[in-house]
Design an enzyme around this catalytic site. Structure first.
Site, PDB file in Angstrom:
ATOM      1  N   TRP A   1       2.308   2.840  -2.461  1.00 41.29           N
ATOM      2  CA  TRP A   1       1.914   3.728  -3.563  1.00 41.29           C
ATOM      3  C   TRP A   1       0.515   4.302  -3.335  1.00 41.29           C
ATOM      4  O   TRP A   1       0.229   5.419  -3.742  1.00 41.29           O
ATOM      5  CB  TRP A   1       1.988   2.978  -4.899  1.00 41.29           C
ATOM      6  CG  TRP A   1       3.354   3.027  -5.515  1.00 41.29           C
ATOM      7  CD1 TRP A   1       4.546   3.069  -4.850  1.00 41.29           C
ATOM      8  CD2 TRP A   1       3.670   3.064  -6.906  1.00 41.29           C
ATOM      9  NE1 TRP A   1       5.584   3.116  -5.742  1.00 41.29           N
ATOM     10  CE2 TRP A   1       5.084   3.110  -7.008  1.00 41.29           C
ATOM     11  CE3 TRP A   1       2.909   3.037  -8.061  1.00 41.29           C
ATOM     12  CZ2 TRP A   1       5.739   3.144  -8.241  1.00 41.29           C
ATOM     13  CZ3 TRP A   1       3.566   3.068  -9.291  1.00 41.29           C
ATOM     14  CH2 TRP A   1       4.962   3.129  -9.379  1.00 41.29           C
TER      15      TRP A   1
ATOM     16  N   ASP B   1      -8.075 -10.661  -8.980  1.00 44.42           N
ATOM     17  CA  ASP B   1      -7.150 -10.844 -10.095  1.00 44.42           C
ATOM     18  C   ASP B   1      -7.489  -9.836 -11.191  1.00 44.42           C
ATOM     19  O   ASP B   1      -8.615  -9.816 -11.696  1.00 44.42           O
ATOM     20  CB  ASP B   1      -7.283 -12.277 -10.614  1.00 44.42           C
ATOM     21  CG  ASP B   1      -6.339 -12.595 -11.759  1.00 44.42           C
ATOM     22  OD1 ASP B   1      -5.628 -11.690 -12.238  1.00 44.42           O
ATOM     23  OD2 ASP B   1      -6.311 -13.767 -12.191  1.00 44.42           O
TER      24      ASP B   1
ATOM     25  N   ASP C   1      -5.317  -6.014  -5.518  1.00 42.41           N
ATOM     26  CA  ASP C   1      -4.242  -6.992  -5.344  1.00 42.41           C
ATOM     27  C   ASP C   1      -4.847  -8.355  -5.032  1.00 42.41           C
ATOM     28  O   ASP C   1      -5.967  -8.443  -4.513  1.00 42.41           O
ATOM     29  CB  ASP C   1      -3.302  -6.570  -4.203  1.00 42.41           C
ATOM     30  CG  ASP C   1      -1.925  -7.207  -4.323  1.00 42.41           C
ATOM     31  OD1 ASP C   1      -0.965  -6.470  -4.618  1.00 42.41           O
ATOM     32  OD2 ASP C   1      -1.805  -8.438  -4.147  1.00 42.41           O
TER      33      ASP C   1
ATOM     34  N   ASP D   1       3.082  -1.122  -9.753  1.00 43.96           N
ATOM     35  CA  ASP D   1       4.453  -1.318  -9.265  1.00 43.96           C
ATOM     36  C   ASP D   1       4.707  -2.789  -8.944  1.00 43.96           C
ATOM     37  O   ASP D   1       5.640  -3.123  -8.226  1.00 43.96           O
ATOM     38  CB  ASP D   1       4.686  -0.448  -8.025  1.00 43.96           C
ATOM     39  CG  ASP D   1       6.141  -0.414  -7.591  1.00 43.96           C
ATOM     40  OD1 ASP D   1       7.017  -0.358  -8.473  1.00 43.96           O
ATOM     41  OD2 ASP D   1       6.403  -0.444  -6.369  1.00 43.96           O
TER      42      ASP D   1
ATOM     43  N   LYS E   1       5.896  -0.650 -13.779  1.00 39.34           N
ATOM     44  CA  LYS E   1       7.271  -1.127 -13.607  1.00 39.34           C
ATOM     45  C   LYS E   1       7.525  -2.360 -14.457  1.00 39.34           C
ATOM     46  O   LYS E   1       6.684  -3.259 -14.518  1.00 39.34           O
ATOM     47  CB  LYS E   1       7.533  -1.467 -12.137  1.00 39.34           C
ATOM     48  CG  LYS E   1       8.939  -2.036 -11.895  1.00 39.34           C
ATOM     49  CD  LYS E   1       9.290  -2.080 -10.434  1.00 39.34           C
ATOM     50  CE  LYS E   1       8.515  -3.124  -9.660  1.00 39.34           C
ATOM     51  NZ  LYS E   1       8.869  -3.120  -8.234  1.00 39.34           N
TER      52      LYS E   1
ATOM     53  N   GLY F   1       0.775  -1.233   0.000  1.00 37.85           N
ATOM     54  CA  GLY F   1       0.000   0.000   0.000  1.00 37.85           C
ATOM     55  C   GLY F   1       0.807   1.284   0.000  1.00 37.85           C
ATOM     56  O   GLY F   1       0.238   2.367   0.138  1.00 37.85           O
TER      57      GLY F   1
END
Length: 268
Positions: free
Chosen positions: A52, A84, A68, A109, A149, A50
């Site tokens: 971000w 998902d 998540d 990320d 990322k 958490g």
């Protein structure tokens, strides 16, 4: 030095109440690229633990949602979904929260669990980033922003091209908070494209008029495409060379004789 820098951000995160040192990466990304603006709605994919989300809430002050597979401990003013991002049921839940118009910003990320096999880890990173991009395409507003990322490697350029195919401006950026020896890099996509065509698409069109610049102008699914070096009445096969939010450019690949010309030749 790299170790010292890593420890610095770790201790800073603890001191400032962030859940992860990665919080500083998002801060630096936003300082450089202005991905999140005040009032933006933000969706963070692969958001646990958490860090971000905390920064996104501070930067935006608007609706912030974390998604998540793992449970995310509550953060004041932030909503979360355990699910998902590849599942349509999760997409529907996201849209229900951010609204039918979509989110202003999508972040990711997420990183794979490292196996020690670099080729495998790189491929898994690209797979995660691809899932994030596909999700973003379903939930972003037109002209929305995206930051993801990835690990650098053989598949990086192909993925970068895919992001370029969906956003007006794309940059790769390594924030200072990333470890100097790390292969991670962030791809920033600005102004999500919702055009019905993409760079490289090919069409056969009839040039019916010229634009103010002298280029041919045609409509493809209601979207204006400017074609260089053509005349009214020509039938041409074109290839899209660049896509903007409201129009696109194309080059001529082949000039095709119209049926009218063919009929005239037959009568002669």
């Amino acid at each position: 030095m790299a170790r010292d820098r890593r420890d610095y951000y770790y201790h800073q995160a603890k001191e400032e109440g962030y859940r992860s040192r990665a919080s500083f990466k998002l801060k630096q990304i936003n300082e450089k690229h202005n991905v999140i603006k005040r009032g933006d709605s933000v969706v963070d994919l692969g958001a646990a633990p958490g860090g971000w989300l905390q920064v996104a809430k501070q930067l935006s002050g608007g609706k912030v949602l974390g998604v998540d597979l793992q449970r995310i401990d509550p953060i004041e003013g932030v909503e979360t979904i355990q699910g998902d991002i590849n599942a349509e049921s999760t997409i529907k839940k996201i849209i229900k929260i951010v609204g039918e118009k979509g989110a202003d910003v999508v972040l990711c990320d997420a990183a794979p669990n490292l196996s020690g096999n670099w080729s495998y880890d790189h491929a898994r990173s690209i797979e995660l980033a691809t899932s994030a991009l596909e999700c973003a395409k379903k939930i972003l507003k037109p002209k929305g922003n995206f930051a993801v990322k990835v690990f650098q490697g053989d598949m990086f350029n192909d993925y970068l091209d895919e992001v370029r195919n969906n956003f007006v401006r794309v940059k790769a950026y390594s924030p200072q908070a990333s470890r100097s020896q790390s292969a991670e890099i962030y791809i920033i996509g600005k102004k999500f494209l919702t055009a019905p065509l993409r760079k490289g698409d090919k069409f056969v069109v009839d040039i019916e008029k010229l634009g103010s610049s002298g280029d041919g102008a045609v409509l493809i699914e209601g979207f204006v495409v400017f074609v260089k070096e053509v005349e009214v009445g020509e039938k041409v096969r074109i290839k899209i060379s660049d896509v903007k939010p409201n129009f696109a450019f194309a080059d001529v690949e082949e000039r095709i004789e119209s049926s009218e010309t063919e009929n005239r030749e037959k009568s002669d």
